[in-house]
Design an enzyme around this catalytic site. Structure first.
Site, PDB file in Angstrom:
ATOM      1  N   THR A 128     -15.074  35.093  94.491  1.00 17.33           N
ATOM      2  CA  THR A 128     -14.380  36.379  94.305  1.00 17.33           C
ATOM      3  C   THR A 128     -13.381  36.230  93.159  1.00 17.33           C
ATOM      4  OG1 THR A 128     -14.606  36.776  96.665  1.00 17.33           O
ATOM      5  CG2 THR A 128     -13.012  38.144  95.471  1.00 17.33           C
ATOM      6  N   GLU A 158     -20.070  37.751  97.109  1.00 13.70           N
ATOM      7  CA  GLU A 158     -20.600  37.479  98.445  1.00 13.70           C
ATOM      8  C   GLU A 158     -19.798  38.260  99.492  1.00 13.70           C
ATOM      9  OE1 GLU A 158     -23.396  35.851  99.465  1.00 13.70           O
ATOM     10  OE2 GLU A 158     -22.687  36.817 101.283  1.00 13.70           O
ATOM     11  N   PHE A 159     -20.514  38.814 100.477  1.00 13.77           N
ATOM     12  CA  PHE A 159     -19.844  39.622 101.514  1.00 13.77           C
ATOM     13  C   PHE A 159     -19.907  38.985 102.897  1.00 13.77           C
ATOM     14  CE2 PHE A 159     -21.025  42.783  98.261  1.00 13.77           C
ATOM     15  CZ  PHE A 159     -19.763  43.311  98.008  1.00 13.77           C
ATOM     16  N   ALA A 216     -12.645  45.940  96.151  1.00 14.95           N
ATOM     17  CA  ALA A 216     -12.510  47.206  96.886  1.00 14.95           C
ATOM     18  C   ALA A 216     -12.980  47.040  98.330  1.00 14.95           C
ATOM     19  CB  ALA A 216     -13.317  48.294  96.186  1.00 14.95           C
ATOM     20  N   CYS A 271      -9.277  35.079 102.623  1.00 10.25           N
ATOM     21  CA  CYS A 271      -9.594  35.996 101.525  1.00 10.25           C
ATOM     22  C   CYS A 271      -8.859  37.325 101.513  1.00 10.25           C
ATOM     23  CB  CYS A 271     -11.095  36.241 101.495  1.00 10.25           C
ATOM     24  SG  CYS A 271     -11.975  34.743 101.038  1.00 10.25           S
ATOM     25  N   PHE A 332      -8.472  31.346 112.452  1.00  9.44           N
ATOM     26  CA  PHE A 332      -8.086  32.724 112.103  1.00  9.44           C
ATOM     27  C   PHE A 332      -8.973  33.752 112.780  1.00  9.44           C
ATOM     28  CE2 PHE A 332     -11.029  34.769 109.073  1.00  9.44           C
ATOM     29  CZ  PHE A 332     -11.880  33.719 108.761  1.00  9.44           C
ATOM     30  N   ARG A 340      -7.288  28.858 107.598  1.00  8.22           N
ATOM     31  CA  ARG A 340      -6.517  29.356 106.451  1.00  8.22           C
ATOM     32  C   ARG A 340      -5.855  30.702 106.800  1.00  8.22           C
ATOM     33  NH1 ARG A 340     -10.952  28.342 101.725  1.00  8.22           N
ATOM     34  NH2 ARG A 340     -12.350  29.030 103.398  1.00  8.22           N
TER      35      ARG A 340
HETATM   36  P1  NAD Z   1     -13.897  26.601  99.952  1.00 10.34           P
HETATM   37  O1  NAD Z   1     -12.535  26.180  99.591  1.00 10.34           O
HETATM   38  O2  NAD Z   1     -14.377  26.465 101.344  1.00 10.34           O
HETATM   39  O3  NAD Z   1     -14.959  25.832  99.030  1.00 10.34           O
HETATM   40  C1  NAD Z   1     -14.823  25.679  97.650  1.00 10.34           C
HETATM   41  C2  NAD Z   1     -15.492  24.372  97.241  1.00 10.34           C
HETATM   42  O4  NAD Z   1     -15.550  24.299  95.808  1.00 10.34           O
HETATM   43  C3  NAD Z   1     -14.727  23.118  97.687  1.00 10.34           C
HETATM   44  O5  NAD Z   1     -15.606  22.286  98.431  1.00 10.34           O
HETATM   45  C4  NAD Z   1     -14.277  22.461  96.387  1.00 10.34           C
HETATM   46  O6  NAD Z   1     -14.268  21.033  96.460  1.00 10.34           O
HETATM   47  C5  NAD Z   1     -15.353  22.930  95.421  1.00 10.34           C
HETATM   48  N1  NAD Z   1     -14.976  22.891  94.011  1.00 10.34           N
HETATM   49  C6  NAD Z   1     -13.828  23.283  93.412  1.00 10.34           C
HETATM   50  N2  NAD Z   1     -13.911  23.126  92.074  1.00 10.34           N
HETATM   51  C7  NAD Z   1     -15.134  22.623  91.809  1.00 10.34           C
HETATM   52  C8  NAD Z   1     -15.819  22.273  90.615  1.00 10.34           C
HETATM   53  N3  NAD Z   1     -15.252  22.404  89.415  1.00 10.34           N
HETATM   54  N4  NAD Z   1     -17.068  21.782  90.722  1.00 10.34           N
HETATM   55  C9  NAD Z   1     -17.653  21.645  91.934  1.00 10.34           C
HETATM   56  N5  NAD Z   1     -17.070  21.963  93.092  1.00 10.34           N
HETATM   57  C10 NAD Z   1     -15.821  22.461  93.032  1.00 10.34           C
HETATM   58  O7  NAD Z   1     -14.012  28.129  99.485  1.00 10.34           O
HETATM   59  P2  NAD Z   1     -14.898  29.288 100.135  1.00 10.34           P
HETATM   60  O8  NAD Z   1     -14.248  29.811 101.348  1.00 10.34           O
HETATM   61  O9  NAD Z   1     -16.329  28.838 100.196  1.00 10.34           O
HETATM   62  O10 NAD Z   1     -14.751  30.431  99.016  1.00 10.34           O
HETATM   63  C11 NAD Z   1     -15.339  30.277  97.751  1.00 10.34           C
HETATM   64  C12 NAD Z   1     -15.247  31.592  97.020  1.00 10.34           C
HETATM   65  O11 NAD Z   1     -16.000  32.594  97.717  1.00 10.34           O
HETATM   66  C13 NAD Z   1     -13.835  32.157  96.910  1.00 10.34           C
HETATM   67  O12 NAD Z   1     -13.726  32.828  95.692  1.00 10.34           O
HETATM   68  C14 NAD Z   1     -13.762  33.153  98.048  1.00 10.34           C
HETATM   69  O13 NAD Z   1     -12.842  34.192  97.797  1.00 10.34           O
HETATM   70  C15 NAD Z   1     -15.169  33.705  98.074  1.00 10.34           C
HETATM   71  N6  NAD Z   1     -15.620  34.197  99.387  1.00 10.34           N
HETATM   72  C16 NAD Z   1     -15.320  33.494 100.516  1.00 10.34           C
HETATM   73  C17 NAD Z   1     -15.808  33.946 101.749  1.00 10.34           C
HETATM   74  C18 NAD Z   1     -15.490  33.220 103.022  1.00 10.34           C
HETATM   75  O14 NAD Z   1     -15.783  33.762 104.084  1.00 10.34           O
HETATM   76  N7  NAD Z   1     -14.916  32.027 103.002  1.00 10.34           N
HETATM   77  C19 NAD Z   1     -16.629  35.075 101.795  1.00 10.34           C
HETATM   78  C20 NAD Z   1     -16.931  35.756 100.603  1.00 10.34           C
HETATM   79  C21 NAD Z   1     -16.422  35.296  99.400  1.00 10.34           C
HETATM   80  C1  UGA Z   2     -13.964  38.883 105.433  1.00 12.06           C
HETATM   81  C2  UGA Z   2     -14.950  40.054 105.240  1.00 12.06           C
HETATM   82  O1  UGA Z   2     -15.314  40.568 106.524  1.00 12.06           O
HETATM   83  C3  UGA Z   2     -16.198  39.598 104.497  1.00 12.06           C
HETATM   84  O2  UGA Z   2     -17.048  40.716 104.230  1.00 12.06           O
HETATM   85  C4  UGA Z   2     -15.774  38.966 103.170  1.00 12.06           C
HETATM   86  O3  UGA Z   2     -16.918  38.469 102.489  1.00 12.06           O
HETATM   87  C5  UGA Z   2     -14.823  37.828 103.437  1.00 12.06           C
HETATM   88  O4  UGA Z   2     -13.670  38.325 104.168  1.00 12.06           O
HETATM   89  C6  UGA Z   2     -14.289  37.197 102.191  1.00 12.06           C
HETATM   90  O5  UGA Z   2     -14.290  37.793 101.134  1.00 12.06           O
HETATM   91  O6  UGA Z   2     -13.848  36.069 102.358  1.00 12.06           O
HETATM   92  P1  UGA Z   2     -13.773  36.861 107.144  1.00 12.06           P
HETATM   93  O7  UGA Z   2     -12.379  36.788 106.616  1.00 12.06           O
HETATM   94  O8  UGA Z   2     -14.594  35.639 107.169  1.00 12.06           O
HETATM   95  O9  UGA Z   2     -14.600  37.935 106.282  1.00 12.06           O
HETATM   96  O10 UGA Z   2     -13.737  37.427 108.638  1.00 12.06           O
HETATM   97  P2  UGA Z   2     -13.511  38.885 109.269  1.00 12.06           P
HETATM   98  O11 UGA Z   2     -14.475  39.068 110.359  1.00 12.06           O
HETATM   99  O12 UGA Z   2     -13.458  39.927 108.229  1.00 12.06           O
HETATM  100  O13 UGA Z   2     -12.072  38.733 109.932  1.00 12.06           O
HETATM  101  C7  UGA Z   2     -10.895  38.667 109.134  1.00 12.06           C
HETATM  102  C8  UGA Z   2      -9.670  38.827 110.018  1.00 12.06           C
HETATM  103  O14 UGA Z   2      -9.582  40.158 110.514  1.00 12.06           O
HETATM  104  C9  UGA Z   2      -9.636  37.910 111.235  1.00 12.06           C
HETATM  105  O15 UGA Z   2      -8.350  37.382 111.389  1.00 12.06           O
HETATM  106  C10 UGA Z   2      -9.976  38.836 112.387  1.00 12.06           C
HETATM  107  O16 UGA Z   2      -9.407  38.430 113.602  1.00 12.06           O
HETATM  108  C11 UGA Z   2      -9.339  40.134 111.911  1.00 12.06           C
HETATM  109  N1  UGA Z   2      -9.934  41.337 112.520  1.00 12.06           N
HETATM  110  C12 UGA Z   2     -11.214  41.680 112.268  1.00 12.06           C
HETATM  111  C13 UGA Z   2      -9.149  42.138 113.355  1.00 12.06           C
HETATM  112  O17 UGA Z   2      -7.960  41.843 113.590  1.00 12.06           O
HETATM  113  N2  UGA Z   2      -9.695  43.256 113.915  1.00 12.06           N
HETATM  114  C14 UGA Z   2     -10.983  43.624 113.671  1.00 12.06           C
HETATM  115  O18 UGA Z   2     -11.421  44.689 114.197  1.00 12.06           O
HETATM  116  C15 UGA Z   2     -11.758  42.811 112.830  1.00 12.06           C
END
Ligand code: NAD
Ligand code: UGA
Length: 466
Positions: A128, A158-159, A216, A271, A332, A340
């Protein structure tokens, strides 16, 4: 196709595993050698670097067949048809552009990838990012690729949500593909990659729209729904209204829908806040100050919920000093090991500040806790101010109160007579997720507070006489 995935966290790990499951040959690369070793050596669901239902099974099915984990960028990227950048984009916490995304890791990935790119490779931003970051990728790649190599840059945010990530990835409502006008090659690569998603659900936009849509989407879910419903919890308590019923009423309006309206202690996770902060930065940068204030207020509301919850505990327990509180749930949200920005961190810290001994109970988070609560602030005369368990009844022993923060299944259908017998009296249940039935808890002889239930007058619910 050969697919490379850069970064093997929650998004990269799931992306790599799911593309392998759908028939691609996938190489996942991470700078963390430890993480790669864990991906390669794990042989049980709970020994992978991240905990996500169903992920371990897919990795075990495909690892070293068409799914490989490597700490060598050359092995991953050479000959790859498509490269997904899934690295972290945390909030920049100081200096210039404070509040926006720290894009260093994205830039570094582009620098690592560029010299290894094959002609026609498609480089994809899945992390993101702020609107316009595709240009950064394109610039860095263009100036560092070998002569004669052509490439495409695509934005494919990614969503997925943690806890349901595999299902979200394999059966998404839509896949968003931000693509340069006329890039027929990149489009055909994406049509092939996402063959498991119906064509009508593959949304092609320009690349800036792709990046903006992700921001958004998270703003709508967090601010538009969760902050909005939670902003009414205090008023419900003041007036005698019931937020759970309010949420139900809203949810039955087909235009609103019932998802993401569960009121409680507010959202956490890696996020929502990070992405809203980046949106605030972007608005201010573009002199949209009024709009920025709207999102700033929303963040304040979300975090005030945590503080008020602890204040409520203080008021109900008369004092917190030397009290014992069982904290149910630390991640969380349920079904992940991710802590986180977990509301439980704030709650536990505040309680310990007030002299409480905290008994933390969580199915997946305990490995993180000694790292979070390090140092003198979390000790009393050399003894830790907390203990850890996975058993909710154990966490209730000697407790003045239980605080439910994360609604894991293990906290549902508890025997409250047994809980009460383990607790000190009068015993309190503070429900941060509106999980429990007040009658059940009161009839076990426990006091009950749940966020936003103005109909639960505390005086009527002091039922310690049993
Ligand atoms: P994360 O911290 O779990 O993983 C990131 C990984 O990238 C780590 O393992 C780190 O060691 C590695 N990394 C960093 N720099 C690097 C490099 N130069 N080369 C190779 N590896 C490298 O992060 P995440 O939760 O997977 O999120 C990644 C991205 O996706 C973020 O931008 C986040 O906003 C987005 N996103 C996360 C979620 C989610 O649910 N966690 C959902 C949708 C989008
Ligand atoms: C969220 C979005 O749902 C994903 O679409 C997105 O890709 C992602 O963020 C991201 O960009 O990282 P995530 O944070 O993994 O996903 O989990 P959610 O299910 O969205 O929950 C987020 C927080 O909202 C949690 O703390 C959960 O307890 C809280 N929540 C969720 C509520 O308090 N009430 C609800 O009705 C739903």
């Amino acid at each position: 196709m050969k697919v490379a995935v850069i970064g093997t966290g929650y998004v990269g790990g799931v992306t790599g595993a799911c593309f392998a499951k759908t028939g691609q040959t996938v190489f996942c690369y991470d700078v963390s050698v430890d993480k790669i070793n864990e991906w390669n050596s794990a042989n049980a669901e709970d020994s992978f670097p991240i905990s996500e239902p169903g992920l371990g099974r897919i990795v075990l099915e495909h690892r070293n067949k068409n799914l490989f984990f490597t700490a060598d960028p050359k092995t991953a990227i050479s000959d790859a048809d498509v490269i997904f950048i899934c690295v972290n984009t945390p909030t920049k916490t100081n200096g210039i552009h404070e509040g926006s995304f720290e894009v260093h890791y994205v830039e570094q990935s582009a620098r690592d990838i560029a010299p290894l790119l094959k002609n026609g490779a498609v480089v994809v931003g899945k992390s993101t990012v702020s609107v316009g970051t595709v240009d950064l990728l394109e610039d860095v790649l263009r100036d560092n690729i070998p002569a004669g190599v052509d490439f495409s840059v695509v934005s494919n945010p990614e969503f997925l949500a943690e806890g349901s990530a595999i299902e979200d990835f394999l059966n998404p409502g839509r896949v968003l593909i931000g693509i340069k006008d006329g890039d027929v090659h990149a489009k055909s690569v994406f049509d092939e990659l996402y063959h498991f998603v119906p064509e009508s659900s593959r949304i092609y936009t320009n690349r800036w729209t792709g990046e903006m849509s992700k921001l958004a989407n998270n703003a709508m879910l967090s601010v538009g729904r969760l902050v909005l419903i939670n902003s009414l919890t205090g008023l419900c308590e003041d007036t005698g209204a019931d937020i759970v019923d309010v949420s139900r009423v809203l949810g039955m309006d087909a235009r609103i829908g019932s998802k993401f309206l569960k009121p409680g202690i507010g959202y956490g996770g890696s996020c929502f806040t990070k992405d809203v902060k980046a949106l605030i930065y972007l608005l201010k940068h573009n002199h949209r100050d009024v709009e920025a204030e709207f999102y700033e207020s929303a963040l304040k509301i979300n975090y005030a919920l945590r503080e008020r919850f602890v204040e409520k505990m203080y008021n109900c327990l008369y004092s917190l000093k030397d009290k014992v509180v069982g904290v149910y749930g630390f991640t969380f949200k349920p079904e992940t090991d991710d802590i986180r920005d977990a509301p439980a961190i704030t709650v536990c810290k505040r309680l310990m500040d007030e002299g409480v001994f905290v008994k933390i109970c969580d199915p997946k988070a305990l490995k993180h806790i000694p790292i979070i609560f390090q140092g003198k602030a979390y000790e009393d005369g050399g003894n830790k101010r907390y203990s850890m368990t996975t058993d909710p009844y154990d966490a209730a022993i000697g407790a003045n109160a239980i605080a439910l923060i994360t609604e894991w299944d293990v906290f549902k259908n508890l025997d409250f007579d047994r809980i009460r017998n383990n607790m000190k009296h009068p015993g309190w249940i503070f429900d941060g997720r509106n999980l429990y039935d007040s009658n059940l808890i009161n009839s076990a002889g426990l006091n009950y507070y749940a966020i936003g239930r103005g109909t639960f007058k505390l005086d009527n619910h002091r039922n310690a006489g049993k």
